[in-house]
Design an enzyme around this catalytic site. Sequence first.
Site, PDB file in Angstrom:
ATOM      1  N   ARG A  98       0.839  -1.203   0.000  1.00 37.45           N
ATOM      2  CA  ARG A  98       0.000   0.000   0.000  1.00 37.45           C
ATOM      3  C   ARG A  98       0.868   1.244   0.000  1.00 37.45           C
ATOM      4  O   ARG A  98       2.037   1.214   0.373  1.00 37.45           O
ATOM      5  CB  ARG A  98      -0.914   0.023   1.220  1.00 37.45           C
ATOM      6  CG  ARG A  98      -0.186   0.154   2.560  1.00 37.45           C
ATOM      7  CD  ARG A  98      -1.153   0.433   3.692  1.00 37.45           C
ATOM      8  NE  ARG A  98      -0.553   0.420   5.003  1.00 37.45           N
ATOM      9  CZ  ARG A  98       0.076   1.469   5.564  1.00 37.45           C
ATOM     10  NH1 ARG A  98       0.210   2.605   4.884  1.00 37.45           N
ATOM     11  NH2 ARG A  98       0.583   1.382   6.791  1.00 37.45           N
ATOM     12  N   ASP A 194       9.157   9.497  11.369  1.00 38.14           N
ATOM     13  CA  ASP A 194       7.935   9.255  10.598  1.00 38.14           C
ATOM     14  C   ASP A 194       7.742  10.425   9.631  1.00 38.14           C
ATOM     15  O   ASP A 194       8.615  10.710   8.831  1.00 38.14           O
ATOM     16  CB  ASP A 194       6.761   9.057  11.561  1.00 38.14           C
ATOM     17  CG  ASP A 194       5.612   8.287  10.947  1.00 38.14           C
ATOM     18  OD1 ASP A 194       5.230   8.592   9.804  1.00 38.14           O
ATOM     19  OD2 ASP A 194       5.068   7.387  11.612  1.00 38.14           O
TER      20      ASP A 194
END
Length: 306
Positions: A98, A194
């Site tokens: 994904r 992140d």
Amino acid sequence: MSTAEQVTEPCAHHGEGPVWVDRWPGLRWVDMLAGDVLTLDERSGSVHRRHVGSVVAALRPCRDNGAVLALERGFALTDDDLAGVRPLPELWPDSGLRMNEGGCDPDGRFYCGSMAYAETPGAGGLYRLNPDHTVSSVLTGVTISNGLAWSPDGTTAYYVDTPTRTVDAFDYVDGQLSRRRTLVEIESDAGAPDGLTVDAEGHLWVALWGGGAVRRYTPRGELDEVVTVPVPRVTACTLGGPRLDELYITTSRVATDTTRHPRAGALFRIGLPVPGLPPLPYAPTRESERTPGSSQGTTGPSGSSE
């Protein structure tokens, strides 16, 4: 060190990808694995939710109107009100992969990186949606493609592949990333890098997954400031508000003890003395705007993950 304040209820299972665009209006982010785009109503503090796909990894404004999206296995276009999502052809058939996080370059191309649901090392990549809707493979051998942003002068791109525990810098010229080098190394007890954003002074704000914080680094990679967040899974950040001087921070409930951390999944915010920059938009060609998806194709890597 300062602490961000809670803005919303825990409204996202896996909040990610915040972006501020005045005309939308204001802040949007994604509840990624639910396939929903969230919009903050600044006046009431309420959150409006719009379902756009099985997964929505990232979104950015288009140059004149509308938005570009990264869905589970490819890109899509939509209107400013998120109605009429128009997917472009999928980039791979594998349901085990994904999209994960992305952003636009200074020349109007939209990038998003991928990962395996199982976090298989090297299974992901970084893809670039060109203005004519063709797609190029930019990096291969990526594990968890994450934060991507550019310096204020547009000559340097900053990129995170989370398991490397580094923020890397690339030279950027006309869609090409080169001369990859490590700018920041995150120590093992501080969480993992992140999402990220860049402010008007060229400093990097890096969200720390598992670290309960966002850190500010200088363009030389020196730690400059720490903003703590009262939940562990901090996913991404952006500078928004009318003066672009509020740091909005998204969080996740994934792999989190919500009894200990009941505010996980909420949106947080802190005011800053330094503003951010307006988000770089996707700039489709006029022809592709008339015939979305008609010229899709994929070319090989223009860079290397080595």
